[in-house]
Design an enzyme around this catalytic site. Structure first.
Site, PDB file in Angstrom:
ATOM      1  NE  ARG A 259     -64.034 -44.537-111.143  1.00 31.41           N
ATOM      2  CZ  ARG A 259     -63.053 -44.465-110.246  1.00 31.41           C
ATOM      3  NH1 ARG A 259     -63.348 -44.222-108.978  1.00 31.41           N
ATOM      4  NH2 ARG A 259     -61.794 -44.598-110.601  1.00 31.41           N
TER       5      ARG A 259
ATOM      6  NE  ARG B  64     -55.335 -48.030-104.641  1.00 29.05           N
ATOM      7  CZ  ARG B  64     -55.994 -47.395-105.587  1.00 29.05           C
ATOM      8  NH1 ARG B  64     -56.616 -48.081-106.540  1.00 29.05           N
ATOM      9  NH2 ARG B  64     -56.038 -46.077-105.636  1.00 29.05           N
TER      10      ARG B  64
END
Ligand code: ADP
Length: 450
Positions: free
Chosen positions: A337, A291
């Site tokens: 992040r 993915r």
């Protein structure tokens, strides 16, 4: 090409996919839980469908609701983003039974790579170097002891069905083996309903280096270099960079070439990531993610290639138009992040963002689904955005990152921005000298006490 795509996700990745669709002239359908009715991906999509109440199992993981949303809107394809149903082979099968394209690889490839033992055997067969270990699941304690002695301690007992760092135990010596086996088995049984485990050599100071691949399912595949994701906490990536400060061009070409050839042979379709541990000049395959990854933008920043655009094109049946010789690496990129969490304890900090001022300027990208006045719901993961910075060199990238972190203001909730302000000033990080244990060791020194 598709006329309409349904995006089966939320947050920053739903927006990321939506942007690629708009640039391709494709109509977009957003789906959302009742908790996300005011989310940015819902506001920016051409259409939206509410698919259920807040818990993910009743909304973003609810396959019948998603199918109904495709039917109501006439979406021809589904982009799953990452997480949720992105690596669910059954979902890919169900969509194809309804003549809806899954933007990702074949269900068969998802299935193979979702089983850690089968993934390792497949990687080995394709010529990818793997971590030394048992060939498959170990059944008895005696077998496990014998194999561990052959590999040499320390070893890692891992759940075959593992994920998210669960079902893993280290045995430093033979004495620790039986308790490691029983702990890994019971954790695996609880988490995955399957207690099969296998054994690997435990590497003491590896880096996590992963190779981005892109294939068209027709035997064409290329690699887009590596990302270094060694800075992790509890096996969760915190900071990612491309290229890795630890590799030279020759090593990159070699491992990238091996992986691209393997993906061509497999007839892999779409984007994928082959994860390795890297120690003392050697690569050891640990798993493949079938993915798009959270950290894909660092690769986009240094290659100029829009991975989601390519992913959509190959899913619609197009052949790969980029050749390996077209891929060049320009400068350096780092991603931080940004989570809605206390930067010292990492406790989640949902709630209302009262002020939001992201940084800007040359070489700066902020991928985020939040805005000033947005209320972060407590039901999902805590990622609120990603700060991605590019520079011509790693030094320039770090200087720019420091400047961006100074500019970034998020009020009303706690965020991990202060953690990155510490990291960008750390000498080991500046030198690129860190392995997968570095961050946890550094956090254990209690850097936030002052
Ligand atoms: P999961 O799917 O649960 O995330 P992985 O196999 O990807 O499990 O491993 C997660 C992390 O665990 C790796 O990024 C690395 O930090 C550590 N790890 C996994 N295998 C080994 C090993 N053989 N030796 C040392 N550390 C390992």
């Amino acid at each position: 090409m598709f006329n309409k795509i349904l995006i089966a996700n939320r947050g920053e990745i739903a927006l990321r996919v939506l942007r690629a669709c708009k640039e391709l002239g494709i109509e977009t359908v957003a789906v959302h839980s009742t908790a996300d009715a005011n989310a940015m991906h819902v506001r920016l999509a051409d259409e939206s469908v509410c698919i259920g109440p807040p818990p993910a199992r009743d909304s973003y993981l609810n396959i019948p609701s998603l199918l109904a949303a495709c039917e109501i809107t006439g979406a021809e394809a589904v982009h799953p983003g990452y997480g949720f149903l992105s690596e669910n082979a059954r979902f890919a099968d169900i969509l194809s039974a309804h003549n809806i394209a899954f933007i990702g690889p074949s269900a068969e490839h998802i299935r193979i790579m979702g089983d850690k033992i089968e993934a390792k055997n497949t990687a080995r067969r394709l010529g990818i170097p793997v971590v030394p270990g048992s060939d498959g699941a170990v059944t008895t304690d005696e077998d496990a002891m014998r194999i561990a002695a052959e590999i040499g301690y320390p070893v890692l007992v891992k759940a075959a069905a593992g994920g998210g760092g669960r079902g893993m135990r280290v045995a430093m010596t033979e004495d620790e083996m039986s308790s490691a086996l029983s702990a890994a088995r019971s954790e695996a049984k609880n988490a995955f309903g399957d207690d099969s485990v296998y054994i690997e050599k435990y590497l003491l100071k590896p880096r996590h280096i992963e190779i981005q691949v892109l294939g068209d399912g027709k035997g064409n595949a290329i690699h887009l270099g590596e990302r270094d994701c060694s800075l992790q906490r509890r096996h969760q990536k915190v900071w990612e960079e491309a290229l890795s400060p630890a590799l030279n061009q020759e090593q990159r070409d070699r491992i990238g070439g091996i992986v691209a050839d393997a993906m061509a042979e497999l007839k892999y379709s779409g984007v994928g990531t082959i994860e390795f541990l890297y120690e003392d000049g050697e690569f050891y395959f640990i798993e493949m993610n079938t993915r798009l990854q959270v950290e894909h933008p660092v690769t986009e920043m240094i290659t100029g290639i829009d991975l989601v655009n390519e992913q959509i094109k190959v899913a619609s049946g197009a052949s790969l138009t980029i050749r390996q010789s077209d891929v060049t690496f320009n400068g350096h990129a780092i991603e931080c992040r940004i989570n809605a969490e206390n930067p010292a304890t990492f406790a989640p900090s949902p709630g209302k963002i009262t002020y939001w001022h992201p940084p800007g300027g040359l070489g700066v990208r902020v991928d985020s689904g939040v805005y000033q006045g947005y209320n972060i719901p407590p039901h999902y993961d805590s990622l609120i955005g990603k700060l991605i910075v590019h520079g011509r060199t790693r030094v320039e990238c770090m200087m720019r990152l420091r400047r961006c972190l100074d500019e970034f203001v998020v009020d009303g909730i706690q965020s991990t921005i202060p953690l990155f302000r510490h990291l960008v000033d750390n000498q080991d990080i500046a030198n690129g000298m860190y392995d997968i244990h570095w961050l946890e060791k550094w956090l254990a020194t209690d850097p936030f006490q002052a």
